[in-house]
Write an enzyme that holds these catalytic residues in place. Structure first.
Site, PDB file in Angstrom:
ATOM      1  N   SER A 157       0.862  -1.185   0.000  1.00 44.49           N
ATOM      2  CA  SER A 157       0.000   0.000   0.000  1.00 44.49           C
ATOM      3  C   SER A 157       0.892   1.227   0.000  1.00 44.49           C
ATOM      4  CB  SER A 157      -0.877   0.000   1.259  1.00 44.49           C
ATOM      5  OG  SER A 157      -1.507   1.245   1.453  1.00 44.49           O
ATOM      6  N   TYR A 195      -1.720  -1.569  10.829  1.00 47.72           N
ATOM      7  CA  TYR A 195      -1.886  -1.798   9.388  1.00 47.72           C
ATOM      8  C   TYR A 195      -0.752  -1.158   8.591  1.00 47.72           C
ATOM      9  CZ  TYR A 195      -3.592  -1.375   4.634  1.00 47.72           C
ATOM     10  OH  TYR A 195      -3.685  -1.422   3.263  1.00 47.72           O
TER      11      TYR A 195
END
Length: 270
Positions: free
Chosen positions: A147, A160
């Site tokens: 990401s 995360y």
């Protein structure tokens, strides 16, 4: 006989998190490019729909695993069954992953431990298991989906963001180790993308979830596939995301962290 020979000559791609989002788009892309598929996801209904449709539509072989990658034994079970079936994996796509939202002292530890298992441990485990055969056959491709979050700390999504930083660092490192082996490693780092991620992470009311410039999953998947086929190491889809990830390198770390915190805070009621 000819049909069997053609089937054996096709390369095979294993895709985790294949039932939705970027993973499902990648599943379609590989199918269109004549890859046989091994698909892993918890969503049995969606995997069943794929296996009912894709073989006839694309003329490929599809095998499914209804597996929860937060369970530590899942990668070994997948690998063992494929070995027993003499199915060789040419392309490994580690796409499965999810996030959680909230201040770290308030979030659910059990969910975060599952997230660590899916986002990092199972990804590493699957890569370890399939990489040796790839190196021995002097061919293989690995696509790890990280990401844009990998490039900076992420207050209110601390764990995360950290898992994606691991995926980026791990992927770049082994890509370097594998130079000259015929095996390439690509890490895909999308920015905000229109998937079920925000709902799963319970962050629909955050500022970042309301960004109207989210890329669609098909575009992200296509960019990732092209980068993989060109043996690129790091792929950041979208010019805006590229600029943002590059700017982080030249911005004081504490300022970056504050900006990310601001973007993840809940929208104020008007």
């Amino acid at each position: 006989m000819n049909k069997t020979s053609e089937t054996r000559q096709k390369r095979t791609a294993l895709i985790t998190g294949a039932a939705s989002g970027i993973g499902y788009q990648l599943t379609q892309i590989f199918a269109r490019h004549n890859y046989n598929l091994v698909l892993v996801d918890k969503n049995e209904q969606k995997l069943t729909e794929i296996i009912d449709e894709f073989p006839q539509k694309f003329g490929i072989v599809v095998k499914i695993f209804v597996k929860d990658l937060s369970i530590p034994t899942s990668p070994e079970e997948i690998f063992t069954e494929l070995q027993q079936a003499s199915i060789k994996i040419d392309v490994l796509v580690n796409n499965a992953g999810f996030g959680t939202y909230g201040a770290f002292n308030e979030t659910d530890l059990s969910v975060e431990l599952k997230m660590l298992q899916v986002n990092m441990v199972s990804l590493t485990h699957l890569t370890k298991l399939f990489l040796k055969d790839m190196v021995e056959q002097n061919y293989g491709k690995i696509l790890n989906v990280a990401s844009a979050a990998a490039f900076q700390p992420g207050p209110l999504m601390a764990v995360y963001f950290a898992t994606k930083a691991y995926v980026l660092s791990f992927s770049e490192a082994i890509a370097n180790e594998l130079e000259g082996t015929g095996v390439s490693v690509t890490v895909l780092c999308p920015g905000p993308t229109a998937t079920e991620f925000q709902q799963t992470a319970a962050m629909e009311d955050s500022k970042i979830a309301s960004v109207n410039r989210m890329m669609d999953t098909e575009t992200v998947a296509n960019i990732g596939y092209r980068g993989l086929m060109k043996n690129k190491t790091v792929v950041v889809p979208g010019m805006r995301n590229k600029i943002l990830t590059e700017s982080v390198r030249f911005t004081p770390r504490n300022l970056v962290t504050k900006v990310v915190r601001s973007m993840h805070e809940l929208k104020k009621n008007r």
